[in-house]
Structure formats: C-alpha cells, structure tokens
Design a protein around this motif. Structure first.
Motif, mmCIF file in Angstrom:
data_model
loop_
_atom_site.group_PDB
_atom_site.id
_atom_site.type_symbol
_atom_site.label_atom_id
_atom_site.label_comp_id
_atom_site.label_asym_id
_atom_site.label_seq_id
_atom_site.Cartn_x
_atom_site.Cartn_y
_atom_site.Cartn_z
ATOM 1 N N GLY A 118 38.260 41.661 37.095
ATOM 2 C CA GLY A 118 37.445 42.247 36.031
ATOM 3 C C GLY A 118 35.977 41.953 36.263
ATOM 4 N N GLY A 142 33.405 43.448 34.385
ATOM 5 C CA GLY A 142 32.686 44.103 33.283
ATOM 6 C C GLY A 142 31.498 43.244 32.883
ATOM 7 N N GLY A 201 32.604 39.224 33.319
ATOM 8 C CA GLY A 201 32.970 38.941 34.712
ATOM 9 C C GLY A 201 31.782 39.212 35.620
ATOM 10 N N TYR A 228 38.158 42.065 42.057
ATOM 11 C CA TYR A 228 38.804 43.359 41.895
ATOM 12 C C TYR A 228 38.523 43.858 40.487
ATOM 13 N N SER A 235 38.218 50.002 37.777
ATOM 14 C CA SER A 235 37.351 51.102 38.238
ATOM 15 C C SER A 235 36.487 50.528 39.351
ATOM 16 N N GLU A 287 49.087 41.961 31.644
ATOM 17 C CA GLU A 287 49.294 42.929 32.728
ATOM 18 C C GLU A 287 48.740 42.374 34.056
ATOM 19 N N ALA A 305 39.131 35.630 25.193
ATOM 20 C CA ALA A 305 39.115 35.020 23.852
ATOM 21 C C ALA A 305 40.513 35.057 23.255
ATOM 22 N N GLY A 360 29.863 31.960 21.576
ATOM 23 C CA GLY A 360 30.253 33.106 22.429
ATOM 24 C C GLY A 360 29.653 34.392 21.866
#
Ligand SMILES: NC(=O)c1ccc[n+]([C@@H]2O[C@H](COP(=O)([O-])OP(=O)(O)OC[C@H]3O[C@@H](n4cnc5c(N)ncnc54)[C@H](OP(=O)(O)O)[C@@H]3O)[C@@H](O)[C@H]2O)c1
Length: 278
Positions: free
Chosen positions: A22, A24, A27, A47, A50, A89, A109, A183
């Motif tokens: 991830g 995004g 990450g 990885y 998208s 997943e 989270a 956070g």
C-alpha cells in the motif's frame, strides 16, 4: 552512535529490507520518509494495487513489486499500509510467503495485534504502529505496540522511526485514543490553519502570503511551546496586553468555547475509532 544495522535481529546480518503493501497517503509518506534517510543498510520495496501510485517512489529508490506474495517473500519487515478493511485480504495473500523471523508491522487503525497474529504464519512477529502523515517531513509522531514475540524488533524499529520523528510505546488499549488525538491531529491543525489563512485573505493579504505567514506562525508557536516549560495558557496570556487587540480576539474564541470544541472533536473521533476496532 549505534547504527541501525547493529540493532537489527542477528539473522538479518546488519541489513534490512522493508516491503510495504500500500503506497497511498500514509504508506507513501513512510516510504518517502525512509528513502530520505539514505541509510546504507536499508533497502525498500513496495506493492500497490494500482501500480501507477508506485511511480513517484521508484525515483526514490523503492523497487516496485508485482504482488503481495513477492513483496512478503523479500521483506524482513513487512509494512501493512492498506485500509483496515483491506488488511485481511492482504495477509491472506501473504500467508505462506512471509519468512519466519520477519516482522509484520501494521499501521491500520483498529486492527488488533491478536487479529494480526491470527492471520500470519507461525514464527512471524507482529507489531502495530500509529503514525502521522507529518512523517513525510521527518516530523512524525509514532505510537508503537510490540507483541511479546517482536521483542528483538523493538530497538531497531524505534531507532529507525525515531529518525523520522518522535516515537512512544503505548499499551494497545490506548491506541484508539492516540489515533483520535494525534493520528487525526493533522486534520485538526490544518483546519485551524485554514481558518487563519481565510482570515488573512479577508484582511486583504494574498492567499500565498497568508499561507506562508500562518505556516511560520504555527512552526514558531510549536517551537516556543517545546522550549518553554510554562503552561500553554500562560503562553497565551503573555501575548494579551490589558485592553489590547489580542484579548479582544481571544475573548471571541473563549465565548465560542474553542478548547471544549476541540475536546469534543477528539472524543467524537475516539467514539468512531472504538466502533471500528476489530
Ligand atoms: N492517512 C492518515 O493520516 C493515517 C494516519 C494513521 C494511520 N493510517 C492508517 O494507514 C492505513 C492506510 O491509510 P491511507 O490514508 O494511506 O489510505 P490510502 O491512501 O487509501 O492508501 C491505501 C493504499 O493501499 C492500496 N491497496 C489497497 N488494497 C491493496 C492490496 N490488496 N494490495 C496492495 N495495495 C492495496 C490502495 O491502492 P489503490 O490505489 O488501488 O486504492 C491505496 O494506495 C490505514 O489502515 C489507516 O488506518 C492513516
């Protein structure tokens, strides 16, 4: 100064490969933060579902991987930086590919250590981290919680993240509170900054000048609050001259209950965080 290599678990031979799933907002901030450290003992691979989102990180030396399993196979520290509902997943795809002795470090989270441990193979250590996006500029605030099996990872992880900001260890039961306060903190701070920028524009300052001035104001206040032991309320009162302009503004904030409003915002975030725990 002790190098990161010297703190790493012995089986790594002084080298650490971080695999990030991830890339995004968070990450990506961590990958950029790690890359900026330019540590010779550290290599990075990642990885993202998208693949185009990995493009900016390739230029920073991050190797783009073809999938979760391939990343898991290479990683000594597997960083899980997907949304909480995507964690199951990802760990299912990594199962059987994570080497014993690897640390799975999740920033998701509300996803508990028990849940992480149940979803990885035996011999794989797990820990949680709650970061802030300010890691991107080396000013992160990170909370950590290590499961007992991750003990050998404690010192190197704290040393690594400590180069990108402030680290603290918390009992897992305090993680949601930390997420609600710190956070989520950048959102509260940026909202306050936005209000001041808007006020600056209302007063006729150009947008960019207003933003620059407000940014410098927040940085200066943060530095002063850190340098001074005095209570924050005293620092506030120190700038309010009797009968002056500042107290006129402060009175409006008090009448609106700014402090109470901020407390309510954090409690609302905590409530939502508790609902999302798993
Ligand atoms: N943002 C914050 O301020 C913050 C602060 C503290 C903690 N966190 C935690 O950080 C985690 C990530 O949050 P975020 O804000 O960075 O979310 P985000 O911007 O949506 O990033 C998540 C990334 O994971 C990718 N992804 C999803 N499923 C994947 C899979 N199966 N394999 C590979 N990549 C996959 C997504 O790819 P696509 O591009 O294909 O969607 C996306 O780029 C969350 O668990 C959150 O709780 C965030």
């Amino acid at each position: 100064m002790t190098t990161l290599g010297a703190l790493l678990p012995a089986h790594l031979g002084g080298k650490l490969r971080i695999g990030c799933i991830g890339s995004g907002r968070m990450g990506g901030a961590l990958l950029s933060g790690f890359a900026a450290l330019k540590l010779p003992e550290l290599s990075l691979c990642a990885y993202n579902r998208s693949p185009e989102k990995l493009e900016p990180f390739k230029a920073l030396g991050v190797e783009a991987m073809p999938g979760v399993a391939a990343t898991a196979e290479q990683a000594d520290l597997l960083l899980i930086a997907v949304k909480p509902y995507q964690v199951a997943e990802v760990l299912a795809a990594a199962r059987g590919h994570i080497r014993p002795g690897t640390l799975v470090l999740s920033i998701a989270a509300g996803v508990s250590l028990a849940r992480l441990a149940a979803e990885v193979d035996q011999g794989v250590a797990v820990a949680r981290c709650m970061p802030t996006t300010t890691a991107l500029v080396g000013k992160g605030v990170f909370a950590f919680c290590f499961r007992a099996d991750a003990e050998e990872w404690r010192a190197p992880v704290l040393a690594l993240f400590g180069q990108m900001g402030v680290c603290l260890e918390l009992a897992e039961g305090k993680f949601t509170d930390f997420s609600a306060l710190i956070g989520a903190g950048p959102a509260y701070v940026f909202a306050m900054m936005q209000g001041l920028v808007q006020a600056g524009i209302t007063l006729g300052f150009p947008q960019d000048a207003s933003r620059r001035m407000v940014g410098a104001l927040f940085a200066g206040c943060a530095a002063l609050a850190e340098a001074e032991a005095a209570p924050l309320i005293q620092l506030r009162d120190d700038v309010c001259s009797p009968g002056g302009l500042t107290i006129a503004g402060v009175n409006v904030l008090d009448r609106a209950g700014l402090s109470g409003l901020i407390v309510d915002a954090v409690l609302a975030a905590q409530k939502r965080g508790r609902e999302m725990e798993s």
